[in-house]
Scaffold this motif. Structure first.
Motif, PDB file in Angstrom:
ATOM      1  N   VAL A  48       0.837  -1.204   0.000  1.00 64.96           N
ATOM      2  CA  VAL A  48       0.000   0.000   0.000  1.00 64.96           C
ATOM      3  C   VAL A  48       0.867   1.247   0.000  1.00 64.96           C
ATOM      4  CG1 VAL A  48      -1.717   1.308   1.301  1.00 64.96           C
ATOM      5  CG2 VAL A  48      -1.859  -1.194   1.211  1.00 64.96           C
ATOM      6  N   ALA A  49       1.843   1.288   0.918  1.00 62.29           N
ATOM      7  CA  ALA A  49       2.713   2.454   1.032  1.00 62.29           C
ATOM      8  C   ALA A  49       3.991   2.052   1.758  1.00 62.29           C
ATOM      9  CB  ALA A  49       2.018   3.582   1.781  1.00 62.29           C
ATOM     10  N   ALA A  50       5.065   2.763   1.465  1.00 65.37           N
ATOM     11  CA  ALA A  50       6.348   2.465   2.096  1.00 65.37           C
ATOM     12  C   ALA A  50       7.074   3.767   2.423  1.00 65.37           C
ATOM     13  CB  ALA A  50       7.205   1.604   1.179  1.00 65.37           C
ATOM     14  N   ILE A  51       7.910   3.701   3.455  1.00 62.11           N
ATOM     15  CA  ILE A  51       8.689   4.858   3.883  1.00 62.11           C
ATOM     16  C   ILE A  51      10.000   4.347   4.473  1.00 62.11           C
ATOM     17  CG2 ILE A  51       7.641   4.857   6.185  1.00 62.11           C
ATOM     18  CD1 ILE A  51       7.777   7.930   6.139  1.00 62.11           C
ATOM     19  N   ASP A  52      11.049   5.144   4.397  1.00 56.48           N
ATOM     20  CA  ASP A  52      12.293   4.732   5.028  1.00 56.48           C
ATOM     21  C   ASP A  52      12.948   5.896   5.758  1.00 56.48           C
ATOM     22  OD1 ASP A  52      14.323   4.551   1.972  1.00 56.48           O
ATOM     23  OD2 ASP A  52      13.687   6.260   3.174  1.00 56.48           O
ATOM     24  N   SER A  53      14.096   5.628   6.359  1.00 48.53           N
ATOM     25  CA  SER A  53      14.756   6.638   7.183  1.00 48.53           C
ATOM     26  C   SER A  53      15.297   7.807   6.369  1.00 48.53           C
ATOM     27  CB  SER A  53      15.888   5.985   7.996  1.00 48.53           C
ATOM     28  OG  SER A  53      16.723   5.206   7.165  1.00 48.53           O
ATOM     29  N   ARG A  54      15.307   7.676   5.041  1.00 44.50           N
ATOM     30  CA  ARG A  54      15.689   8.801   4.177  1.00 44.50           C
ATOM     31  C   ARG A  54      14.454   9.637   3.822  1.00 44.50           C
ATOM     32  NH1 ARG A  54      18.140   4.750  -0.164  1.00 44.50           N
ATOM     33  NH2 ARG A  54      16.098   3.866   0.404  1.00 44.50           N
ATOM     34  N   ASP A  55      13.285   9.227   4.346  1.00 46.05           N
ATOM     35  CA  ASP A  55      12.010   9.866   4.002  1.00 46.05           C
ATOM     36  C   ASP A  55      11.639   9.671   2.534  1.00 46.05           C
ATOM     37  OD1 ASP A  55      12.327  12.622   6.344  1.00 46.05           O
ATOM     38  OD2 ASP A  55      11.232  10.731   6.511  1.00 46.05           O
ATOM     39  N   ILE A  56      12.096   8.605   1.951  1.00 51.47           N
ATOM     40  CA  ILE A  56      11.635   8.241   0.616  1.00 51.47           C
ATOM     41  C   ILE A  56      10.316   7.493   0.786  1.00 51.47           C
ATOM     42  CG2 ILE A  56      12.084   6.858  -1.433  1.00 51.47           C
ATOM     43  CD1 ILE A  56      15.048   7.398  -1.018  1.00 51.47           C
ATOM     44  N   ILE A  57       9.288   7.955   0.119  1.00 49.15           N
ATOM     45  CA  ILE A  57       7.928   7.425   0.278  1.00 49.15           C
ATOM     46  C   ILE A  57       7.389   6.939  -1.055  1.00 49.15           C
ATOM     47  CG2 ILE A  57       5.543   8.060   0.816  1.00 49.15           C
ATOM     48  CD1 ILE A  57       6.646   9.953   2.947  1.00 49.15           C
ATOM     49  N   LYS A  58       6.713   5.806  -1.009  1.00 51.01           N
ATOM     50  CA  LYS A  58       6.078   5.254  -2.205  1.00 51.01           C
ATOM     51  C   LYS A  58       4.631   4.889  -1.864  1.00 51.01           C
ATOM     52  CE  LYS A  58       9.797   5.240  -4.783  1.00 51.01           C
ATOM     53  NZ  LYS A  58      10.524   4.037  -5.171  1.00 51.01           N
ATOM     54  N   TYR A  59       3.759   5.005  -2.867  1.00 52.16           N
ATOM     55  CA  TYR A  59       2.364   4.615  -2.714  1.00 52.16           C
ATOM     56  C   TYR A  59       1.935   3.736  -3.872  1.00 52.16           C
ATOM     57  CZ  TYR A  59       1.879   8.334   0.782  1.00 52.16           C
ATOM     58  OH  TYR A  59       2.011   9.135   1.898  1.00 52.16           O
ATOM     59  N   ALA A  60       1.023   2.828  -3.589  1.00 50.17           N
ATOM     60  CA  ALA A  60       0.373   2.101  -4.664  1.00 50.17           C
ATOM     61  C   ALA A  60      -0.521   3.083  -5.422  1.00 50.17           C
ATOM     62  CB  ALA A  60      -0.467   0.966  -4.097  1.00 50.17           C
ATOM     63  N   ASP A  61      -0.650   2.896  -6.719  1.00 55.39           N
ATOM     64  CA  ASP A  61      -1.463   3.812  -7.522  1.00 55.39           C
ATOM     65  C   ASP A  61      -2.902   3.884  -7.009  1.00 55.39           C
ATOM     66  OD1 ASP A  61       0.125   3.006 -10.720  1.00 55.39           O
ATOM     67  OD2 ASP A  61       0.673   4.419  -9.143  1.00 55.39           O
ATOM     68  N   SER A  62      -3.394   2.788  -6.486  1.00 48.66           N
ATOM     69  CA  SER A  62      -4.785   2.723  -6.046  1.00 48.66           C
ATOM     70  C   SER A  62      -5.083   3.578  -4.822  1.00 48.66           C
ATOM     71  CB  SER A  62      -5.178   1.269  -5.761  1.00 48.66           C
ATOM     72  OG  SER A  62      -4.338   0.741  -4.744  1.00 48.66           O
ATOM     73  N   VAL A  63      -4.045   4.007  -4.103  1.00 54.16           N
ATOM     74  CA  VAL A  63      -4.283   4.794  -2.887  1.00 54.16           C
ATOM     75  C   VAL A  63      -3.684   6.194  -2.956  1.00 54.16           C
ATOM     76  CG1 VAL A  63      -4.320   2.663  -1.548  1.00 54.16           C
ATOM     77  CG2 VAL A  63      -2.225   4.035  -1.620  1.00 54.16           C
ATOM     78  N   LYS A  64      -2.990   6.508  -4.026  1.00 55.78           N
ATOM     79  CA  LYS A  64      -2.377   7.833  -4.140  1.00 55.78           C
ATOM     80  C   LYS A  64      -3.429   8.931  -4.027  1.00 55.78           C
ATOM     81  CE  LYS A  64       1.749   6.798  -6.897  1.00 55.78           C
ATOM     82  NZ  LYS A  64       2.387   6.878  -8.234  1.00 55.78           N
ATOM     83  N   GLY A  65      -3.109   9.941  -3.229  1.00 61.32           N
ATOM     84  CA  GLY A  65      -4.036  11.046  -3.031  1.00 61.32           C
ATOM     85  C   GLY A  65      -5.060  10.795  -1.941  1.00 61.32           C
ATOM     86  N   ARG A  66      -5.152   9.561  -1.464  1.00 59.90           N
ATOM     87  CA  ARG A  66      -6.121   9.229  -0.413  1.00 59.90           C
ATOM     88  C   ARG A  66      -5.445   8.777   0.880  1.00 59.90           C
ATOM     89  NH1 ARG A  66      -9.483   5.070  -0.973  1.00 59.90           N
ATOM     90  NH2 ARG A  66      -8.076   3.843  -2.305  1.00 59.90           N
ATOM     91  N   PHE A  67      -4.314   8.085   0.759  1.00 65.25           N
ATOM     92  CA  PHE A  67      -3.604   7.549   1.922  1.00 65.25           C
ATOM     93  C   PHE A  67      -2.308   8.325   2.136  1.00 65.25           C
ATOM     94  CE2 PHE A  67      -5.261   2.869   1.850  1.00 65.25           C
ATOM     95  CZ  PHE A  67      -6.564   3.337   1.788  1.00 65.25           C
ATOM     96  N   THR A  68      -1.907   8.434   3.408  1.00 63.63           N
ATOM     97  CA  THR A  68      -0.645   9.076   3.750  1.00 63.63           C
ATOM     98  C   THR A  68       0.092   8.229   4.778  1.00 63.63           C
ATOM     99  OG1 THR A  68      -1.606  11.272   3.390  1.00 63.63           O
ATOM    100  CG2 THR A  68       0.448  11.160   4.636  1.00 63.63           C
ATOM    101  N   ILE A  69       1.329   7.881   4.469  1.00 72.18           N
ATOM    102  CA  ILE A  69       2.161   7.129   5.400  1.00 72.18           C
ATOM    103  C   ILE A  69       3.102   8.104   6.099  1.00 72.18           C
ATOM    104  CG2 ILE A  69       3.937   6.609   3.673  1.00 72.18           C
ATOM    105  CD1 ILE A  69       4.291   3.874   5.026  1.00 72.18           C
ATOM    106  N   SER A  70       3.321   7.866   7.387  1.00 76.29           N
ATOM    107  CA  SER A  70       4.238   8.720   8.134  1.00 76.29           C
ATOM    108  C   SER A  70       4.778   7.946   9.325  1.00 76.29           C
ATOM    109  CB  SER A  70       3.536   9.992   8.610  1.00 76.29           C
ATOM    110  OG  SER A  70       2.479   9.684   9.505  1.00 76.29           O
ATOM    111  N   LYS A  71       5.825   8.462   9.916  1.00 74.12           N
ATOM    112  CA  LYS A  71       6.408   7.803  11.097  1.00 74.12           C
ATOM    113  C   LYS A  71       6.793   8.850  12.115  1.00 74.12           C
ATOM    114  CE  LYS A  71       9.693   4.255  12.529  1.00 74.12           C
ATOM    115  NZ  LYS A  71      10.593   4.974  13.436  1.00 74.12           N
ATOM    116  N   ASP A  72       6.388   8.621  13.341  1.00 75.99           N
ATOM    117  CA  ASP A  72       6.794   9.451  14.462  1.00 75.99           C
ATOM    118  C   ASP A  72       8.018   8.772  15.077  1.00 75.99           C
ATOM    119  OD1 ASP A  72       7.165  10.616  16.999  1.00 75.99           O
ATOM    120  OD2 ASP A  72       5.059  11.167  17.120  1.00 75.99           O
ATOM    121  N   ASN A  73       9.189   9.303  14.777  1.00 76.60           N
ATOM    122  CA  ASN A  73      10.420   8.648  15.224  1.00 76.60           C
ATOM    123  C   ASN A  73      10.612   8.747  16.739  1.00 76.60           C
ATOM    124  OD1 ASN A  73      11.344   7.733  12.660  1.00 76.60           O
ATOM    125  ND2 ASN A  73      11.937   9.836  12.173  1.00 76.60           N
TER     126      ASN A  73
END
Length: 126
Positions: A48-73
């Motif tokens: 669905v979505a991915a994030i890493d410690s470089r703040d590189i974020i990816k989303y599946a096309d089906s959720v782009k614009g609707r879902f947001t991934i984030s991390k509270d370190n």
């Protein structure tokens, strides 16, 4: 020992919102990769979505614009904010992690994550 615990799933109407949380423990590495996957019974698990410690974020096309991934370190919690939910978003949602970086083009690859949570169910209906 690394552990992931998801929460925040539930039943919601079409167009509604939910925020999933994934509490992490034992993952204090400076470099890490995390993602949300989902699975419907009888179907393959999908990213669905991915994030890493470089703040590189990816989303599946089906959720782009609707879902947001984030991390509270500071709290070591991964989030997935889901808006404008659709029936096709109904699935078991899993949090996944890897205690190292993944090449950006492979961030959505299930096989590269080796730490998984138990999942939280999301059901979207009219």
């Amino acid at each position: 020992q690394s552990q992931l615990v998801e929460s925040g799933g539930g039943s919601v109407q079409i167009g509604g919102s939910l925020r999933l949380s994934c509490a992490t423990s034992g993952i204090t590495d400076r470099l890490w990769s995390m993602a949300w996957f989902r699975q419907v019974p009888g179907k393959k698990r999908e990213a669905v979505a991915a994030i890493d410690s470089r703040d590189i974020i990816k989303y599946a096309d089906s959720v782009k614009g609707r879902f947001t991934i984030s991390k509270d370190n500071a709290k070591n919690i991964l989030y997935l904010e889901m808006n404008n939910l659709k029936p096709e978003d109904t699935a078991m949602y899993y949090c996944a992690a890897r205690r190292s970086l993944i090449v950006p083009v492979q961030q959505m690859s299930e096989g590269l994550y080796n730490i998984w949570g138990q999942g939280t169910q999301v059901t979207v209906s009219s």
